[in-house]
Write an enzyme that holds these catalytic residues in place. Structure first.
Site: not given
Ligand code: BGC
Length: 718
Positions: A338, A397, A606
C-alpha cells in the site's frame, strides 16, 4: 528556465533497472556560481565528479504526477573543477513502480530526466548546459528497483557502454518548484541482536521499526550474494514472519564484486524492524551492518515525558510511526503493498503530527496534491496521490480537505493555508450537499452488503460484525456528522480570510438541526463521541453519561475505530469524565494503547489486536504494525493532560489548562511554538499537585477552573 531544457530518456526500454544520464563538460574560467535544476520521471540521485549532490533521498518526491512534478535546485558552485562529469541516475520511484500500475498515463511513461546547469563566470558571462542530445545514457548496476519490491544491485557487472539518448515530448507544464520538505537520512540504528530462530534462520533485530534501508560493508568474492528480507515482528515461536507484507517483496539483493565493498539501496524504501539474512557474503560482522531511518526533514516541536515508562513508550511509538509514514506524503503504512496517502489516516493524525513536528510545509505540499486530485464535482479520492485510481470518496477520508488546512491554521497561524485551500474546502462541502439523498444530511442508500460500499465507516472498530472491517455505527450517521463538522470548519475558515459565509452559516445551522431531529438515539461509543465532540446533541450531559456508562460496563475499554478513537478522550474529558479518559489511556488489557506497548510494539499498530494474548496474529491480509492513526491519542495528552493549546491561531495566545491525575506521579509536556517554548509540568506531592509552567507569550493558565493571566516567564503553582 528548466522548461526550455529537454526531457531525455534512454534509447531503449530499460525495464526494471535504473538508468544513468551523463554529461561531461569543461570549465576554463573562474566561476561565481553554478546552480543545477533537475527532476525526473521516477526518482533520481545526481553525482558531480563522483560526489553526491544534495541530501534529498528519493528526489523529486511523491506528487500527483500527472498534474504536479517538483523540480529541485542545488548550488554546485564548490563542486566544479576543470573537467566535470555529472551522472544522474533514475530509478522507477512511485511514478513507475507496481503501485501505480492502475494509472498507465503515469506508470508507462519512460524513465526520463530534465536538467539544466546555469554557470555564472567572474567575467560576467553565463553558460547554460541543458539536457539534450549531447548527453549520454548507460545502464546502471541497479538491475531491479521498485518501491514495493525492493532493489537488486549487481556490482559484479562490468561498466556499461555509453549510448545516445532520445528526446521525448513529456509534459513540462506540470513542473513546479520544490514545495515540500526534502526526504533525508535522519538516524542510524545498530543491530541489537543476531537471532538464530527456531527454524534456523539468521535474523537481525534492530530493536525499533523504521522506514529506510540497510547499509552494509562486506569483504567478498565476485559473484557472492547478499540477500535480505524485511519483517516487522516475529511470530509467537520467534520465527521470521512477513506474510503481512502481502505482495510487496521488500527485498535487498546485492551481488558482490571482489574485495571490500559497501552498499545501501538508493531507489526504494522498506518498513522493518527485523532483517532476515537469506544469504550473506563472508562473515557476519554486526559492526558493519546498520539500518538507516529516512523521512521528511521536519523540525521536532513536541516532547512528552512522564513518570510512567509505558506512556513514554507509547509516545515514542507514535513519534516513530510519524517518522516512518511521513516520507513526503502521509502514508497508511510503510511496508506492505500500500504505502498510500490515505486521506482518512492523515486527517485523523494531523493534530498529533503538528504537535510532534512542524508539519506545515509537509502538509502544505500534500494539500496541493489533494487539490490537484479533487474531482470536478468536489469529491476527493480516498488516497492522494490517487495511484490506485480509486473512484470513491468516503466520509471522514475526504474531510482531510477541510480538517487539515484548519489544523495548520490553528497551529501555525498562517492565513495563506486557508486562502490556498478555501475553494477546495468549499467544493468538498458542496459535493456532500449534492451527493446526499436527504437535504441537510449526507445519506446514501443502504448498500452495506456490498463489499465495496461508499464509506469505510468506523474503520476497524471493535463492534464490527465478525468478518468485517467496519464498526456498526451507521454510515449515514458518520457521514452526516462529518458533513456538519466540515461545514463548521469551512465557515470559520471563510470568516478568517474575510469571506461572506452567511449562506454556509445557514447551511450549518440546518445540518445541525436536521441531524438532531434525525439521530435522536445513540447506540455505539462512536455515535456518542461524534455527537458530543461535533456539538450535535442538545443532550450533552445524558450523552456523556451514556458514553461513560458504555465504557465502564465494558470494563473501561473502548470499542472505537478510526472515526471514533481520535475524539474519544476529548468527548469524555470535555464533559466531566476525565477520570474515565485516563482509565482508557492507562488501560493495559486488550484493547488499549498500552496493551500494544506491553506486547512489544515499537510503533503504533493498525489493529488493537495486531498480536493477540496468545501470541497469534490478526489475519495476514490487513495487519500492519506501523499505522499511525491510533497514535492520535497523543494530541489529547498535549492539549488536555498537559493542557497546552492555542488560544488564538498560531499560539498568538496560549491556554495552559492541565488535567492531572493521581495515577501518574509527574507529567511534563513541552511544545515549541513559533514564539518559543511552552512547558507544562505537574507533579503529585504530599502537599497536593505542583504545577511548573513556562510560556514565551502572555498566557491564560487555568488550574482547577481558576483562571490566571500571566506574562511571558516561568511560574510555579500549588
Ligand atoms: C489502509 C487504511 C485505510 C483503509 C481505508 C487500508 O488498506 O491501510 O489505513 O484508511 O484501507 O479503509
Amino acid at each position: 528556465m528548466i522548461k526550455t531544457a529537454n526531457w531525455i530518456t534512454s534509447s531503449f526500454d530499460i525495464d526494471d533497472s535504473a538508468a544513468e544520464f551523463i554529461r561531461k563538460f569543461t570549465i576554463d574560467k573562474n566561476v561565481v556560481s553554478a546552480i543545477l535544476t533537475v527532476t525526473a520521471v521516477g526518482v533520481y540521485d545526481a553525482y558531480l565528479n563522483g560526489k553526491r549532490i544534495g541530501d534529498f533521498i528519493l528526489a523529486p518526491g511523491c506528487t500527483a504526477y500527472n498534474k504536479r512534478l517538483q523540480y529541485q535546485t542545488y548550488d554546485i558552485s564548490d563542486m566544479l573543477c576543470e573537467n566535470n562529469e555529472i551522472v544522474i541516475t533514475v530509478g522507477k520511484g512511485w511514478h513507475r513502480s507496481r503501485m501505480s500500475e492502475n494509472r498507465p498515463e503515469i506508470n508507462t511513461n519512460p524513465c526520463a530526466v530534465i536538467a539544466e546547469i546555469e554557470i555564472i563566470y567572474e567575467d560576467g558571462t553565463k553558460e547554460v548546459i541543458q539536457t539534450d542530445e549531447t548527453w549520454y545514457f548507460r545502464k546502471s548496476k541497479v538491475v531491479f528497483n521498485d518501491i514495493w519490491d525492493g532493489e537488486t544491485y549487481d556490482a559484479s557487472l562490468n561498466d556499461f557502454a555509453e549510448m545516445t539518448v532520445n528526446i521525448v515530448d513529456l509534459d513540462k507544464d506540470i513542473l513546479i518548484p520544490q514545495e515540500g520538505e526534502i526526504i533525508c537520512e535522519q538516524e542510524i540504528l545498530y543491530p541489537k541482536e543476531l537471532i538464530i530462530t527456531p527454524k534456523g534462520e539468521k535474523v537481525i533485530d534492530f530493536g525499533q521499526e523504521i522506514t529506510g534501508y540497510i547499509a552494509f560493508t562486506v569483504n567478498a568474492k565476485k559473484g557472492d550474494k547478499v540477500e535480505l528480507s524485511c519483517a516487522e515482528v516475529l511470530d509467537r515461536d520467534g520465527n521470521f514472519y512477513n506474510a503481512n507484507y502481502r505482495s510487496a517483496k521488500s527485498k535487498m539483493i546485492y551481488i558482490c564484486c571482489e574485495g571490500e565493498q559497501s552498499y545501501k539501496p538508493r531507489f526504494t524504501f522498506y518498513g522493518f524492524r527485523y532483517i532476515r539474512l537469506d544469504s550473506y557474503a563472508g562473515e557476519i560482522d554486526l559492526t558493519k551492518i546498520c539500518a538507516v531511518a529516512v523521512y521528511s526533514d521536519m523540525k521536532r516541536s513536541g516532547y512528552i515525558r512522564t513518570s510512567n515508562e509505558k506512556l513514554n513508550k507509547l509516545f515514542s511509538n507514535t513519534l516513530w510511526s510519524q517518522r516512518d509514514n511521513f516520507l513526503d506524503i502521509p502514508t497508511d503504512c510503510p511496508q506492505r503493498d500500500e504505502r498510500m496517502g490515505w486521506t482518512g489516516d492523515a486527517q485523523v493524525f494531523a493534530k498529533t503530527a503538528c504537535y510532534n513536528y512542524n508539519a506545515k510545509k509537509f502538509f502544505g505540499k500534500w494539500l496541493g496534491d489533494l487539490r490537484a486530485e479533487q474531482r470536478e464535482n468536489g469529491s476527493i479520492p480516498d488516497t492522494v496521490p490517487n495511484f490506485w485510481k480509486i473512484m470513491r470518496s468516503s466520509t471522514a477520508w475526504g474531510d482531510a480537505m477541510t480538517i487539515i488546512p484548519w489544523q495548520l491554521y490553528l497551529m501555525y497561524g498562517d492565513k495563506k493555508d486557508l486562502e490556498d485551500n478555501f475553494d477546495a474546502m468549499k467544493k468538498w462541502v458542496d459535493f456532500m450537499t449534492n451527493d446526499s439523498l436527504d437535504k441537510y444530511l449526507w445519506t446514501c442508500a443502504d448498500d452495506s452488503d456490498k463489499k465495496w460500499r461508499k464509506h469505510y465507516g468506523d474503520w476497524l472498530a471493535l463492534d464490527a460484525p465478525s468478518g468485517s472491517y467496519r464498526g456498526i455505527t451507521s454510515d449515514n450517521f458518520i457521514a452526516s456528522a462529518f458533513y456538519a463538522y466540515s461545514t463548521e470548519i469551512l465557515v470559520k475558515a471563510g470568516k478568517v480570510i474575510g469571506k461572506d459565509m452567511s449562506e454556509y452559516e445557514e447551511l450549518y445551522r440546518n445540518i445541525v438541526s436536521t441531524f438532531k431531529k434525525t439521530f435522536t438515539k445513540y447506540s455505539t461509543q462512536t455515535e456518542c463521541v461524534l455527537a458530543l465532540y461535533f456539538n450535535l446533541t442538545d443532550k450533552k450531559e445524558e450523552t456523556a453519561k451514556q458514553l461513560n456508562d458504555m465504557i465502564v460496563s465494558n470494563g473501561n475499554k473502548l470499542q472505537t475505530g478510526f472515526v471514533g478513537t481520535p475524539y474519544l478522550l476529548y468527548a469524555l474529558s470535555e464533559n466531566g469524565y476525565t477520570d474515565t479518559a485516563y482509565n482508557l489511556l492507562l488501560q493495559e488489557e486488550y484493547p488499549s494503547w498500552l496493551y500494544e506497548v506491553n506486547h512489544g510494539a515499537t510503533t503504533i499498530w493498525e489493529h488493537w489486536d495486531g498480536i493477540r494474548e496468545d501470541g497469534t496474529f490478526w489475519s495476514d491480509d490487513m495487519n500492519s504494525y506501523n499505522h499511525y492513526s491510533y497514535g492520535a491519542v497523543i494530541d489529547w495528552i498535549y492539549s488536555v493532560a498537559g493542557g497546552i493549546k492555542p488560544d488564538k491561531a498560531g499560539f498568538d495566545g496560549v491556554i495552559i489548562e492541565p488535567y492531572p491525575t493521581d495515577r501518574i506521579e509527574w507529567f511534563k509536556t513541552e511544545y515549541n511554538s513559533r514564539y518559543g517554548k511552552i512547558v507544562s509540568k505537574w507533579t503529585n506531592t504530599d502537599n497536593g499537585v505542583k504545577y511548573e509552567i513556562e510560556t514565551p507569550v502572555p498566557a491564560k493558565i487555568i488550574i482547577n477552573g481558576e483562571e490566571r493571566i500571566v506574562y511571558a516567564g516561568k511560574y510555579e503553582f500549588m
